[in-house]
Design an enzyme around this catalytic site. Structure first.
Site, PDB file in Angstrom:
ATOM      1  CB  SER A  84     -10.224  20.701 -32.531  1.00  0.00           C
ATOM      2  OG  SER A  84      -8.845  20.406 -32.418  1.00  0.00           O
ATOM      3  CE  LYS A  85     -10.340  21.139 -24.030  1.00  0.00           C
ATOM      4  NZ  LYS A  85      -9.007  21.495 -23.631  1.00  0.00           N
ATOM      5  NE  ARG A  86      -8.171  16.163 -29.555  1.00  0.00           N
ATOM      6  CZ  ARG A  86      -8.637  15.621 -30.680  1.00  0.00           C
ATOM      7  NH1 ARG A  86      -7.816  15.202 -31.612  1.00  0.00           N
ATOM      8  NH2 ARG A  86      -9.934  15.479 -30.863  1.00  0.00           N
TER       9      ARG A  86
END
Ligand code: GLU
Length: 504
Positions: free
Chosen positions: A260-262
């Site tokens: 994910s972007k996180r």
């Protein structure tokens, strides 16, 4: 095999994720290998999720990576327009066809009514078991139905799924995937509110009309595939149904779960090909291009996330990838996103670049710092430091001492390498250097080493203190290469400064 025509069909809901880039790449490799065509279709029928700039971003990213589009948005082609919002008129007739055949029906349930039902019935699904309790053309009388239509009450068209049937999806990567139709709900295919189809219908109609031969897409679309197979059947297009290939997920660096972007934010690596400035939040996300990656390195890195050529070869050019790629050899299980490996690829590609090209790129960095140097010198410097660098941005750290004298000396190194006898040793070295007319690296090395041998000095004691004086720390390329570049005057001046500055 019929003509290979594949499509990359992103929805412009934000920047293209690196997983999406891999999907585009695999489509491209497959198309080129078979002498086929690569299409770019923009699936923008969900206006609520539309993000300004996303389409331009996608086109720019593909261009940067060298994934060329044969037909599609930005390129044009025989099936234009390739942006679904501009194809509104095309879909309606297929909706009418499904309605006329009784394979779809009109439903008037409001969002509130649907929510109410969800509250009442656990795991509510709009399907054969519930549709007769709802407000739709199957439960309303003809008079009621016509009345509602005349009043222009908003409605949707839903597919009518026959329950308890096996639907088989033939997937080139996963083999046969069998699903029972009872688990599929009567999905919305079209909405009167905007006159637009939903993803499912638009996707199938366009794949058919654009004569797509293979649908290569992310694993997240596998659950939709049985519905898509049914739609082909309902529309009478079973014979021209494309072959499916669902690609494995990209997983977090530590293993489990979708990348994910996180993860990128947390571990400090980009998950987008290009930098992205969110138009709403103004939040900036880093991109591979801006982080200094070469597009060839990103392509090579991504190609090997979920596929390998079956040999030890890891460095593969686009041409080689096109030659060796094999859809059937794509792995079924997720591919761990190893960011360090990405850096390794960039390092390898950096070594492959000519010193002239690297010097040119580095000169832009130096220009910003207000440093001017000759092209020939820069070419030599770059040749000395590239092996220690992954990115052009690493060059400064590796070579600042060529352009400026040290402003401080590494304390630990001083403690270890600067002894009470060192200043005298360095003064002697200055005298030796002053006598040398030919400041070439090899001549310097020969003369200085001859002096060390003759005087029976300790080689390490001389050279470490020498390096400390010139570089400020104990790193960098070959000492004689360094001083040959910075020249006699600068070398002697730095030695004198060190003698003065470093207290014993
Ligand atoms: N519009 C879908 C997406 O955003 C396309 C999925 C497919 O390739 O069928 O990925």
């Amino acid at each position: 095999m019929k003509e290979v025509r594949v499509r990359f069909a992103p929805s412009p809901t934000g920047p293209l994720h690196i997983g999406g880039v891999r999907t585009a790449l695999y489509n491209y490799l497959f198309a080129k290998q078979h002498g086929g065509k690569m299409l770019l279709r923009i699936e923008d029928t969900d206006s609520a999720r539309f993000v300004t700039g996303a389409e331009e971003y996608i086109i720019e990213a593909l261009k940067w990576l060298g994934i060329t589009i044969d037909e599609g948005v930005g390129t044009g082609g025989p099936h234009a327009p390739y942006r679904q919002s501009e194809r509104k008129m095309i879909y309606k007739k297929f909706v009418d066809q499904l309605l006329a055949k009784g394979l779809a029906y009109i439903a008037f349930d409001t969002p509130e009514q649907l929510e109410e039902k969800r509250q009442l019935v656990a795991n509510f699904q709009y399907d054969a078991s519930t549709r007769m309790q709802m407000k739709n053309s199957l439960t309303l009388s003809e008079i009621e139905l016509n009345d509602l239509l005349e009043k222009e009450l908003p409605f949707v068209v839903r597919i009518k799924i026959e329950p308890a049937q096996d639907i088989v999806v033939h997937d080139l990567i996963r083999g046969e995937v069998k699903v029972n139709s009872s688990v599929i709900d009567d999905k919305v295919l079209w909405k009167s509110s905007d006159g637009l189809p939903t993803y499912h219908l638009a996707n199938i109609v366009d794949d058919h009309l654009m004569q797509i031969s293979h649908v290569i897409r992310g694993e997240e679309w596998l659950p939709s595939a049985p519905l898509h197979v049914l739609l082909y059947r309902y529309l009478g297009w079973e014979d021209s149904m494309p072959q499916f290939a669902h690609l494995p997920l990209l997983l977090k660096p530590e293993g489990n779960g979708k990348l994910s972007k996180r993860d990128g934010d947390k571990l400090g690596f980009p998950v987008f090909p290009l930098e992205w400035l969110d138009p709403k939040t103004c939040e900036k996300s880093s991109g591979y291009r801006e982080e200094g990656y070469f597009p060839e390195a990103v392509v090579n890195f991504l190609a090997l996330l979920g596929w390998n050529p079956g040999t030890e070869q890891e460095i593969l050019s686009m041409e080689e990838l096109i030659q060796f790629f094999c859809l059937e050899k794509v792995s079924k299980s997720g591919a761990k996103f190893d960011y360090e490996k990405g850096k390794w690829f960039n390092h390898k590609y950096l070594q492959e670049k000519s010193n002239e090209e690297l010097a040119q790129l580095y000169s832009l960095v130096l220009k910003e710092k207000g440093i001017a140097t000759s092209e020939a010198t820069l070419i030599t410097i770059v040749s000395l430091i590239k092996e220690r660098s992954n990115f052009i941005a690493d060059f400064w750290e590796q070579s600042a001492f060529f352009f400026q004298a040290p402003s401080a000396y590494d304390e630990k190194a001083v403690q270890k390498r600067w002894k009470s006898e060192t200043p005298a040793l360095m003064n002697e070295l200055i005298t030796v250097l002053e006598s040398i007319a030919n400041f070439s690296s090899s001549n310097l090395e020969e003369t200085v080493k001859a002096w060390i041998a003759e005087k029976e000095h300790n080689m390490g004691a001389v050279m470490n203190a020498f390096r400390l004086s010139i570089v400020g720390e104990l790193k960098g390329p070959h000492m004689f290469d360094i001083i040959s570049i910075i020249g006699k005057e600068q070398t002697i001046s730095r030695l004198k400064t060190a003698i003065k500055m470093i207290a014993v």
